[in-house]
Design a protein around this motif. Structure first.
Motif, PDB file in Angstrom:
ATOM      1  N   VAL A   1     -66.217  44.365  21.484  1.00  0.00           N
ATOM      2  CA  VAL A   1     -66.954  43.632  20.444  1.00  0.00           C
ATOM      3  C   VAL A   1     -67.322  44.569  19.295  1.00  0.00           C
ATOM      4  CG1 VAL A   1     -69.059  42.331  19.933  1.00  0.00           C
ATOM      5  CG2 VAL A   1     -67.830  41.902  22.048  1.00  0.00           C
ATOM      6  N   LEU A   2     -67.770  45.770  19.624  1.00  0.00           N
ATOM      7  CA  LEU A   2     -68.105  46.750  18.589  1.00  0.00           C
ATOM      8  C   LEU A   2     -66.883  47.079  17.734  1.00  0.00           C
ATOM      9  CD1 LEU A   2     -70.141  48.827  17.381  1.00  0.00           C
ATOM     10  CD2 LEU A   2     -69.235  50.447  19.049  1.00  0.00           C
ATOM     11  N   PHE A   3     -65.764  47.352  18.378  1.00  0.00           N
ATOM     12  CA  PHE A   3     -64.526  47.651  17.657  1.00  0.00           C
ATOM     13  C   PHE A   3     -64.156  46.500  16.723  1.00  0.00           C
ATOM     14  CE2 PHE A   3     -59.951  46.728  17.588  1.00  0.00           C
ATOM     15  CZ  PHE A   3     -59.502  47.798  16.827  1.00  0.00           C
TER      16      PHE A   3
ATOM     17  N   LEU B   1     -62.711  38.013  21.561  1.00  0.00           N
ATOM     18  CA  LEU B   1     -64.076  37.561  21.819  1.00  0.00           C
ATOM     19  C   LEU B   1     -64.212  36.942  23.208  1.00  0.00           C
ATOM     20  CD1 LEU B   1     -65.018  36.079  18.327  1.00  0.00           C
ATOM     21  CD2 LEU B   1     -65.561  38.330  19.262  1.00  0.00           C
ATOM     22  N   THR B   2     -63.228  36.135  23.606  1.00  0.00           N
ATOM     23  CA  THR B   2     -63.274  35.550  24.944  1.00  0.00           C
ATOM     24  C   THR B   2     -63.110  36.630  26.004  1.00  0.00           C
ATOM     25  OG1 THR B   2     -62.378  33.463  24.128  1.00  0.00           O
ATOM     26  CG2 THR B   2     -62.206  33.851  26.487  1.00  0.00           C
ATOM     27  N   GLY B   3     -62.191  37.560  25.776  1.00  0.00           N
ATOM     28  CA  GLY B   3     -62.006  38.657  26.724  1.00  0.00           C
ATOM     29  C   GLY B   3     -63.274  39.472  26.899  1.00  0.00           C
ATOM     30  N   SER B   4     -63.959  39.762  25.798  1.00  0.00           N
ATOM     31  CA  SER B   4     -65.219  40.505  25.865  1.00  0.00           C
ATOM     32  C   SER B   4     -66.280  39.720  26.627  1.00  0.00           C
ATOM     33  CB  SER B   4     -65.737  40.804  24.462  1.00  0.00           C
ATOM     34  OG  SER B   4     -64.842  41.614  23.780  1.00  0.00           O
ATOM     35  N   SER B   5     -66.350  38.429  26.366  1.00  0.00           N
ATOM     36  CA  SER B   5     -67.353  37.612  27.059  1.00  0.00           C
ATOM     37  C   SER B   5     -67.068  37.564  28.559  1.00  0.00           C
ATOM     38  CB  SER B   5     -67.402  36.198  26.470  1.00  0.00           C
ATOM     39  OG  SER B   5     -66.287  35.437  26.861  1.00  0.00           O
ATOM     40  N   ILE B   6     -65.797  37.570  28.931  1.00  0.00           N
ATOM     41  CA  ILE B   6     -65.434  37.576  30.356  1.00  0.00           C
ATOM     42  C   ILE B   6     -65.840  38.908  30.998  1.00  0.00           C
ATOM     43  CG2 ILE B   6     -63.472  37.595  31.969  1.00  0.00           C
ATOM     44  CD1 ILE B   6     -62.185  35.474  30.068  1.00  0.00           C
ATOM     45  N   LEU B   7     -65.633  40.018  30.287  1.00  0.00           N
ATOM     46  CA  LEU B   7     -66.072  41.308  30.814  1.00  0.00           C
ATOM     47  C   LEU B   7     -67.582  41.320  31.023  1.00  0.00           C
ATOM     48  CD1 LEU B   7     -63.866  43.744  28.698  1.00  0.00           C
ATOM     49  CD2 LEU B   7     -63.683  43.304  31.164  1.00  0.00           C
ATOM     50  N   ILE B   8     -68.317  40.762  30.069  1.00  0.00           N
ATOM     51  CA  ILE B   8     -69.775  40.691  30.203  1.00  0.00           C
ATOM     52  C   ILE B   8     -70.150  39.791  31.371  1.00  0.00           C
ATOM     53  CG2 ILE B   8     -71.898  39.870  29.068  1.00  0.00           C
ATOM     54  CD1 ILE B   8     -70.665  40.965  26.422  1.00  0.00           C
ATOM     55  N   LEU B   9     -69.479  38.646  31.503  1.00  0.00           N
ATOM     56  CA  LEU B   9     -69.764  37.748  32.628  1.00  0.00           C
ATOM     57  C   LEU B   9     -69.490  38.437  33.961  1.00  0.00           C
ATOM     58  CD1 LEU B   9     -70.482  34.879  33.628  1.00  0.00           C
ATOM     59  CD2 LEU B   9     -68.042  34.339  33.470  1.00  0.00           C
ATOM     60  N   LEU B  10     -68.389  39.138  34.056  1.00  0.00           N
ATOM     61  CA  LEU B  10     -68.100  39.884  35.290  1.00  0.00           C
ATOM     62  C   LEU B  10     -69.164  40.953  35.553  1.00  0.00           C
ATOM     63  CD1 LEU B  10     -64.223  40.273  34.992  1.00  0.00           C
ATOM     64  CD2 LEU B  10     -65.486  38.826  36.624  1.00  0.00           C
ATOM     65  N   GLY B  11     -69.624  41.594  34.481  1.00  0.00           N
ATOM     66  CA  GLY B  11     -70.689  42.575  34.627  1.00  0.00           C
ATOM     67  C   GLY B  11     -71.987  41.956  35.114  1.00  0.00           C
ATOM     68  N   ILE B  12     -72.238  40.712  34.751  1.00  0.00           N
ATOM     69  CA  ILE B  12     -73.432  40.012  35.218  1.00  0.00           C
ATOM     70  C   ILE B  12     -73.293  39.651  36.699  1.00  0.00           C
ATOM     71  CG2 ILE B  12     -74.832  37.903  35.006  1.00  0.00           C
ATOM     72  CD1 ILE B  12     -73.841  37.711  32.083  1.00  0.00           C
ATOM     73  N   CYS B  13     -72.130  39.207  37.066  1.00  0.00           N
ATOM     74  CA  CYS B  13     -71.917  38.622  38.405  1.00  0.00           C
ATOM     75  C   CYS B  13     -71.656  39.649  39.500  1.00  0.00           C
ATOM     76  CB  CYS B  13     -70.765  37.622  38.350  1.00  0.00           C
ATOM     77  SG  CYS B  13     -71.131  36.202  37.294  1.00  0.00           S
ATOM     78  N   LEU B  14     -71.187  40.834  39.139  1.00  0.00           N
ATOM     79  CA  LEU B  14     -70.880  41.839  40.181  1.00  0.00           C
ATOM     80  C   LEU B  14     -72.079  42.660  40.564  1.00  0.00           C
ATOM     81  CD1 LEU B  14     -67.362  43.070  39.083  1.00  0.00           C
ATOM     82  CD2 LEU B  14     -67.916  41.403  40.818  1.00  0.00           C
TER      83      LEU B  14
END
Length: 124
Positions: A14-16, A111-124
């Motif tokens: 997202v920053l990039f 943007l969707t890929g980043s949101s999925i990484l964040i979601l995985l970070g929340i769930c793991l």
């Protein structure tokens, strides 16, 4: 530890992408040949605002991850960032994805890929 790596990875993408919005702003505006000065300023403003918003989302996710990724406030930031990134992705999909210029087509994917990484970070 894996969840923090995923959260940071989502933030870096997202920053990039936010920074990538800032550099071509002048040439993008020049691409609109016969428009008024007000419209040029509006397009400039919108490109800078999108870049700044993406940089802010990345920064806040990184900050709360660094401070305490397990805190309730951190989880709220992650979920809100997830929702906002997906909202921006849908907007990009409905508008910019229809344009032949490749970076516009990359926007919803990144943007969707980043949101999925964040979601995985929340769930793991």
């Amino acid at each position: 530890m894996v969840n923090q790596i995923l959260l940071y990875a989502g933030s870096v993408v997202v920053l990039f992408w936010g920074v990538a919005h800032l550099f071509p702003t002048k040439s993008v505006v020049k691409g609109f040949e016969d428009i008024s000065l007000d419209n040029r300023r509006i397009i400039t403003m919108e490109w800078i605002i999108e870049g700044a918003a993406l940089i802010f989302i990345a920064a806040i996710v990184c900050c709360v991850t660094y401070i305490d990724h397990t805190a309730a406030a951190s989880r709220a930031v992650y979920w809100l960032s997830f929702v906002m990134l997906n909202a921006l992705s849908v907007i990009s999909l409905m508008t910019g994805f229809k344009i032949s210029f490749l970076p516009f087509k990359l926007c919803p994917i990144l943007l969707t890929g980043s949101s999925i990484l964040i979601l995985l970070g929340i769930c793991l």
